[in-house]
Design a protein around this motif. Structure first.
Motif, PDB file in Angstrom:
ATOM      1  N   UNK A 168       1.330   1.623  12.600  1.00 37.71           N
ATOM      2  CA  UNK A 168       1.007   1.427  14.016  1.00 37.71           C
ATOM      3  C   UNK A 168       0.015   0.286  14.202  1.00 37.71           C
ATOM      4  N   UNK A 169       0.213  -0.495  15.257  1.00 41.13           N
ATOM      5  CA  UNK A 169      -0.647  -1.670  15.505  1.00 41.13           C
ATOM      6  C   UNK A 169      -2.104  -1.274  15.741  1.00 41.13           C
ATOM      7  N   UNK A 170      -2.324  -0.031  16.193  1.00 40.75           N
ATOM      8  CA  UNK A 170      -3.701   0.407  16.469  1.00 40.75           C
ATOM      9  C   UNK A 170      -4.423   0.874  15.199  1.00 40.75           C
ATOM     10  N   UNK A 171      -3.697   0.973  14.106  1.00 43.14           N
ATOM     11  CA  UNK A 171      -4.288   1.477  12.855  1.00 43.14           C
ATOM     12  C   UNK A 171      -4.912   0.319  12.072  1.00 43.14           C
ATOM     13  N   UNK A 172      -6.151   0.502  11.618  1.00 42.61           N
ATOM     14  CA  UNK A 172      -6.868  -0.524  10.863  1.00 42.61           C
ATOM     15  C   UNK A 172      -6.327  -0.562   9.422  1.00 42.61           C
ATOM     16  N   UNK A 173      -5.759  -1.704   8.997  1.00 49.20           N
ATOM     17  CA  UNK A 173      -5.216  -1.788   7.632  1.00 49.20           C
ATOM     18  C   UNK A 173      -6.259  -1.479   6.545  1.00 49.20           C
ATOM     19  N   UNK A 174      -7.534  -1.799   6.804  1.00 48.99           N
ATOM     20  CA  UNK A 174      -8.577  -1.505   5.805  1.00 48.99           C
ATOM     21  C   UNK A 174      -8.720  -0.001   5.598  1.00 48.99           C
ATOM     22  N   UNK A 175      -8.612   0.744   6.682  1.00 46.99           N
ATOM     23  CA  UNK A 175      -8.701   2.201   6.580  1.00 46.99           C
ATOM     24  C   UNK A 175      -7.499   2.741   5.800  1.00 46.99           C
ATOM     25  N   UNK A 176      -6.317   2.168   6.050  1.00 47.12           N
ATOM     26  CA  UNK A 176      -5.113   2.566   5.314  1.00 47.12           C
ATOM     27  C   UNK A 176      -5.331   2.331   3.818  1.00 47.12           C
ATOM     28  N   UNK A 177      -5.919   1.172   3.467  1.00 49.87           N
ATOM     29  CA  UNK A 177      -6.101   0.834   2.044  1.00 49.87           C
ATOM     30  C   UNK A 177      -7.128   1.722   1.364  1.00 49.87           C
ATOM     31  N   UNK A 178      -8.023   2.315   2.125  1.00 48.89           N
ATOM     32  CA  UNK A 178      -8.957   3.290   1.542  1.00 48.89           C
ATOM     33  C   UNK A 178      -8.236   4.611   1.257  1.00 48.89           C
ATOM     34  N   UNK A 179      -7.287   4.943   2.123  1.00 48.70           N
ATOM     35  CA  UNK A 179      -6.574   6.219   1.966  1.00 48.70           C
ATOM     36  C   UNK A 179      -5.419   6.118   0.972  1.00 48.70           C
ATOM     37  N   UNK A 180      -4.931   4.884   0.774  1.00 50.08           N
ATOM     38  CA  UNK A 180      -3.803   4.666  -0.129  1.00 50.08           C
ATOM     39  C   UNK A 180      -4.183   3.543  -1.093  1.00 50.08           C
ATOM     40  N   UNK A 181      -4.496   3.915  -2.337  1.00 53.07           N
ATOM     41  CA  UNK A 181      -4.947   2.931  -3.325  1.00 53.07           C
ATOM     42  C   UNK A 181      -3.764   2.235  -3.990  1.00 53.07           C
ATOM     43  N   UNK A 182      -4.032   1.048  -4.556  1.00 48.54           N
ATOM     44  CA  UNK A 182      -2.947   0.305  -5.211  1.00 48.54           C
ATOM     45  C   UNK A 182      -3.421  -0.339  -6.501  1.00 48.54           C
ATOM     46  N   UNK A 183      -2.547  -0.283  -7.505  1.00 46.37           N
ATOM     47  CA  UNK A 183      -2.790  -0.939  -8.795  1.00 46.37           C
ATOM     48  C   UNK A 183      -1.620  -1.878  -9.045  1.00 46.37           C
ATOM     49  N   UNK A 184      -1.953  -3.120  -9.420  1.00 53.71           N
ATOM     50  CA  UNK A 184      -0.935  -4.168  -9.511  1.00 53.71           C
ATOM     51  C   UNK A 184      -0.404  -4.327 -10.937  1.00 53.71           C
ATOM     52  N   UNK A 185       0.614  -5.176 -11.028  1.00 56.63           N
ATOM     53  CA  UNK A 185       1.312  -5.416 -12.285  1.00 56.63           C
ATOM     54  C   UNK A 185       0.365  -5.962 -13.357  1.00 56.63           C
ATOM     55  N   UNK A 186      -0.441  -6.945 -12.965  1.00 57.49           N
ATOM     56  CA  UNK A 186      -1.359  -7.575 -13.915  1.00 57.49           C
ATOM     57  C   UNK A 186      -2.750  -7.035 -13.637  1.00 57.49           C
TER      58      UNK A 186
END
Length: 255
Positions: free
Chosen positions: A79-97
């Motif tokens: 949703x456009x009203x949702x802050x992407x930074x808040x999403x990234x705190x709730x959903x963590x990510x680990x990359x290929x390298x």
């Protein structure tokens, strides 16, 4: 036992400018389970994974259509009203390298908490220790937390990145080919770790290795040319696929 759905992808389309990458994907992500996304290069699996924590927002001309609902609550994280930074705190990510920050081991793990405004030193220390333990790294680094993270081996660096992602206690952990740059021993460590971590966190993993997907996942989604071709329990998908395309991919007739 009825499984809880932690997140739900609903008719998700995604494009970069004019280029459509995902064609109306719908699938559930079950709580405290590992879901593997498989398929040939360019099929959309990494694009789908990155939608979960709004990584595409960092680039121009990214267009989402559809929903990713985070439960409980059913919040549409696209949703456009949702802050992407808040999403990234709730959903963590680990990359290929492995991508440790050019800071100490301690500062790498504490980073997300400090960004969140956590100031209590004892709480940060507790979370750093717990996250490193969860990532199977505490015993190896507890006496050198102030050492540079870049001095660790490749496998240790990837486990550090997992600890960094876990520090903010995410609800979902995204792993984008987390072992493709690692040697076989480090790969085994990470796979064992994934099995442990599912007790605490819901995991979605993109992997090119069908053997890895079969070993570590509870559910598998096979994608092809932006479509979700088949989704089901991994045992079923790998031993008795319902769609001929899935069977052809798993048996190596195309890839």
């Amino acid at each position: 036992m009825e499984l809880t759905v932690r997140a739900e992808v609903k008719n998700l389309k995604f494009s970069y400018g004019e280029k459509r990458v995902l064609n109306g994907v719908t699938l559930p992500i079950h709580e405290n389970r590992v879901t593997a996304l498989i398929g040939p290069s360019g099929c959309g699996k990494t694009t789908l994974l990155r939608c979960f924590n709004r990584m595409h927002d960092l680039y121009a001309n990214a267009n989402y259509d559809g929903e990713i609902l985070l439960h409980p609550g059913g919040i549409n994280i696209l949703g456009k009203e949702i802050d992407p930074m808040e999403v990234r705190m709730r959903i963590g990510m680990v990359f290929q390298k492995p991508n440790p920050f050019p800071k100490s081991i301690y500062e790498n793990v504490a980073y997300g908490l400090k960004v969140r405004g956590v100031k209590k030193k004892s709480f940060i220390e507790e979370r750093v220790e717990k996250s490193l333990q969860q990532a199977g790294l505490w015993e190896e680094v507890k006496d050198r937390l102030s050492s540079p993270a870049t001095a660790l081996s490749g496998g240790q660096q990837q486990r550090l990145c997992i600890a960094r992602a876990l520090a903010t206690e995410p609800e979902i952990l995204l792993l984008d080919e987390p072992t493709s740059a690692l040697d076989p021993i480090s790969t085994r460590h990470i796979e064992e770790l994934i099995q442990e971590l599912r007790k605490d966190v819901t995991i979605a993993i993109v992997t090119h290795s069908l053997h890895q997907a079969a070993r570590v996942s509870d559910y598998t989604a096979f994608m092809y040319l932006g479509d979700l071709v088949e989704f089901g329990a991994s045992d079923q998908v790998f031993t008795n696929p319902r769609d001929p395309k899935t069977e052809n991919y798993i048996t190596g007739r195309f890839g």
